[in-house]
Design a protein around this motif. Structure first.
Motif, PDB file in Angstrom:
ATOM      1  N   PRO A  26       0.851  -1.191   0.000  1.00 36.02           N
ATOM      2  CA  PRO A  26       0.000   0.000   0.000  1.00 36.02           C
ATOM      3  C   PRO A  26       0.890   1.246   0.000  1.00 36.02           C
ATOM      4  N   LEU A  27       0.487   2.226  -0.795  1.00 37.74           N
ATOM      5  CA  LEU A  27       1.301   3.428  -0.929  1.00 37.74           C
ATOM      6  C   LEU A  27       0.382   4.626  -1.115  1.00 37.74           C
ATOM      7  N   GLN A  28       0.127   5.356  -0.053  1.00 41.20           N
ATOM      8  CA  GLN A  28      -0.727   6.550  -0.065  1.00 41.20           C
ATOM      9  C   GLN A  28      -2.050   6.334  -0.800  1.00 41.20           C
ATOM     10  N   GLY A  29      -2.824   5.377  -0.321  1.00 39.88           N
ATOM     11  CA  GLY A  29      -4.159   5.160  -0.856  1.00 39.88           C
ATOM     12  C   GLY A  29      -4.237   4.299  -2.104  1.00 39.88           C
ATOM     13  N   GLU A  30      -3.113   3.834  -2.609  1.00 38.61           N
ATOM     14  CA  GLU A  30      -3.128   2.933  -3.757  1.00 38.61           C
ATOM     15  C   GLU A  30      -2.214   1.746  -3.471  1.00 38.61           C
ATOM     16  N   SER A  31      -2.353   0.707  -4.240  1.00 36.31           N
ATOM     17  CA  SER A  31      -1.485  -0.452  -4.105  1.00 36.31           C
ATOM     18  C   SER A  31      -0.513  -0.471  -5.276  1.00 36.31           C
ATOM     19  N   VAL A  32       0.748  -0.729  -4.964  1.00 40.52           N
ATOM     20  CA  VAL A  32       1.785  -0.767  -5.990  1.00 40.52           C
ATOM     21  C   VAL A  32       2.299  -2.194  -6.106  1.00 40.52           C
ATOM     22  N   ARG A  33       2.289  -2.723  -7.355  1.00 42.27           N
ATOM     23  CA  ARG A  33       2.806  -4.064  -7.647  1.00 42.27           C
ATOM     24  C   ARG A  33       4.199  -3.916  -8.240  1.00 42.27           C
ATOM     25  N   PHE A  34       5.130  -4.746  -7.771  1.00 41.47           N
ATOM     26  CA  PHE A  34       6.499  -4.665  -8.253  1.00 41.47           C
ATOM     27  C   PHE A  34       7.212  -5.994  -8.051  1.00 41.47           C
ATOM     28  N   HIS A  43      16.525  -3.213  -5.893  1.00 39.36           N
ATOM     29  CA  HIS A  43      15.705  -2.696  -6.987  1.00 39.36           C
ATOM     30  C   HIS A  43      14.265  -3.177  -6.855  1.00 39.36           C
ATOM     31  N   ALA A  44      13.326  -2.271  -7.117  1.00 41.96           N
ATOM     32  CA  ALA A  44      11.911  -2.599  -7.290  1.00 41.96           C
ATOM     33  C   ALA A  44      11.607  -2.295  -8.755  1.00 41.96           C
ATOM     34  N   VAL A  45      10.933  -3.215  -9.434  1.00 39.27           N
ATOM     35  CA  VAL A  45      10.648  -3.058 -10.858  1.00 39.27           C
ATOM     36  C   VAL A  45       9.142  -3.088 -11.065  1.00 39.27           C
ATOM     37  N   ILE A  46       8.625  -2.016 -11.655  1.00 40.94           N
ATOM     38  CA  ILE A  46       7.195  -1.883 -11.911  1.00 40.94           C
ATOM     39  C   ILE A  46       6.982  -1.918 -13.420  1.00 40.94           C
ATOM     40  N   GLU A  47       6.193  -2.878 -13.894  1.00 37.03           N
ATOM     41  CA  GLU A  47       5.878  -2.911 -15.321  1.00 37.03           C
ATOM     42  C   GLU A  47       4.706  -1.968 -15.573  1.00 37.03           C
ATOM     43  N   VAL A  48       4.856  -1.114 -16.580  1.00 38.61           N
ATOM     44  CA  VAL A  48       3.832  -0.124 -16.914  1.00 38.61           C
ATOM     45  C   VAL A  48       3.406  -0.295 -18.365  1.00 38.61           C
ATOM     46  N   VAL A  59       5.799   7.934  -7.479  1.00 33.83           N
ATOM     47  CA  VAL A  59       5.844   6.569  -6.941  1.00 33.83           C
ATOM     48  C   VAL A  59       7.272   6.175  -6.576  1.00 33.83           C
ATOM     49  N   GLY A  60       8.241   6.592  -7.394  1.00 25.32           N
ATOM     50  CA  GLY A  60       9.636   6.290  -7.080  1.00 25.32           C
ATOM     51  C   GLY A  60      10.044   6.849  -5.737  1.00 25.32           C
ATOM     52  N   SER A  61       9.703   8.094  -5.492  1.00 26.43           N
ATOM     53  CA  SER A  61      10.040   8.742  -4.235  1.00 26.43           C
ATOM     54  C   SER A  61       9.347   8.071  -3.049  1.00 26.43           C
ATOM     55  N   LEU A  62       8.071   7.770  -3.197  1.00 29.26           N
ATOM     56  CA  LEU A  62       7.319   7.142  -2.100  1.00 29.26           C
ATOM     57  C   LEU A  62       7.822   5.731  -1.802  1.00 29.26           C
ATOM     58  N   LEU A  63       8.105   4.953  -2.827  1.00 30.84           N
ATOM     59  CA  LEU A  63       8.573   3.576  -2.622  1.00 30.84           C
ATOM     60  C   LEU A  63       9.965   3.568  -1.995  1.00 30.84           C
ATOM     61  N   ARG A  71      17.113  -0.030   3.323  1.00 35.55           N
ATOM     62  CA  ARG A  71      18.261   0.669   2.718  1.00 35.55           C
ATOM     63  C   ARG A  71      17.826   1.475   1.500  1.00 35.55           C
ATOM     64  N   SER A  72      16.538   1.811   1.447  1.00 37.40           N
ATOM     65  CA  SER A  72      15.947   2.482   0.296  1.00 37.40           C
ATOM     66  C   SER A  72      15.976   1.533  -0.901  1.00 37.40           C
ATOM     67  N   VAL A  73      15.664   2.028  -2.096  1.00 36.97           N
ATOM     68  CA  VAL A  73      15.568   1.145  -3.257  1.00 36.97           C
ATOM     69  C   VAL A  73      15.606   1.982  -4.533  1.00 36.97           C
ATOM     70  N   ASN A  74      16.220   1.436  -5.562  1.00 32.02           N
ATOM     71  CA  ASN A  74      16.123   2.009  -6.900  1.00 32.02           C
ATOM     72  C   ASN A  74      14.798   1.518  -7.469  1.00 32.02           C
ATOM     73  N   VAL A  75      14.038   2.388  -8.101  1.00 28.40           N
ATOM     74  CA  VAL A  75      12.733   1.999  -8.618  1.00 28.40           C
ATOM     75  C   VAL A  75      12.738   2.128 -10.138  1.00 28.40           C
ATOM     76  N   GLY A  76      12.560   1.009 -10.822  1.00 22.59           N
ATOM     77  CA  GLY A  76      12.534   0.991 -12.274  1.00 22.59           C
ATOM     78  C   GLY A  76      11.107   0.863 -12.789  1.00 22.59           C
ATOM     79  N   PHE A  77      10.809   1.595 -13.844  1.00 24.12           N
ATOM     80  CA  PHE A  77       9.511   1.541 -14.510  1.00 24.12           C
ATOM     81  C   PHE A  77       9.783   1.030 -15.914  1.00 24.12           C
ATOM     82  N   ALA A  78       9.254  -0.139 -16.257  1.00 21.29           N
ATOM     83  CA  ALA A  78       9.584  -0.794 -17.521  1.00 21.29           C
ATOM     84  C   ALA A  78       8.343  -1.005 -18.379  1.00 21.29           C
TER      85      ALA A  78
END
Length: 158
Positions: A26-34, A43-48, A59-63, A71-78
């Motif tokens: 859950p991420l500020q009222g929505e669900s994020v799949r990765f 790394h977190a990878v989100i297919e778009v 979403v990158g900043s929030l995740l 340790r935080s995370v790099n967020v990729g949108f593919a």
């Protein structure tokens, strides 16, 4: 680039006991799949569906700030363009959106290859250029090839 790690403790990703093909947070009222993978860094990878419309900054900043990533995370949108090509944008931890990220390209390719969305030899296009990613499968190292370019020089003054 090494062998990708999928176990949550190796990413690290908190709150999940075993590796999954996809995670949901859950991420500020929505669900994020990765997908989550470590290529030596998390790394977190989100297919778009449409990379140009991806909510990279928001979403990158929030995740990155989510407690599940200690340790935080790099967020990729593919976006998969075809069986041998994907486009990628990366929100790099502590930096923001970046033009190129080799570990991010590898991290994005691997789960897409696992799911059969990409062939095991594919081109990943980032804003800064294209990389070729090869991965034979589980337990095997990822091989990355592509051009390099000098883009910045600086001096740290203490």
């Amino acid at each position: 680039m090494g062998v990708p790690a999928f176990e949550p403790t190796n990413v690290p990703l908190m709150g999940f006991a075993h590796a999954r093909e996809e995670y949901l947070l859950p991420l500020q009222g929505e669900s994020v799949r990765f997908a989550a993978v470590s290529m030596g860094n998390p790394h977190a990878v989100i297919e778009v569906g449409l990379i140009d419309a991806a909510p990279v900054e928001r979403v990158g900043s929030l995740l990155q700030q989510h407690a599940s990533f200690p340790r935080s995370v790099n967020v990729g949108f593919a976006q998969v363009m075809g069986p041998a090509h994907a486009r990628l944008r990366v929100f790099e931890r502590g930096v923001g959106e970046t033009l190129a990220c080799g570990s991010g390209a590898c991290a994005a390719a691997v789960p897409l290859m696992q799911r059969g969305r990409l062939q095991h030899d594919a081109r990943i296009s980032l804003p800064g250029g294209d990389l070729r990613i090869q991965w034979p499968g589980d337990g095997q190292p990822v091989v990355m090839a592509g051009p390099t370019a000098f883009v910045f020089e600086g001096e740290w003054i203490a």
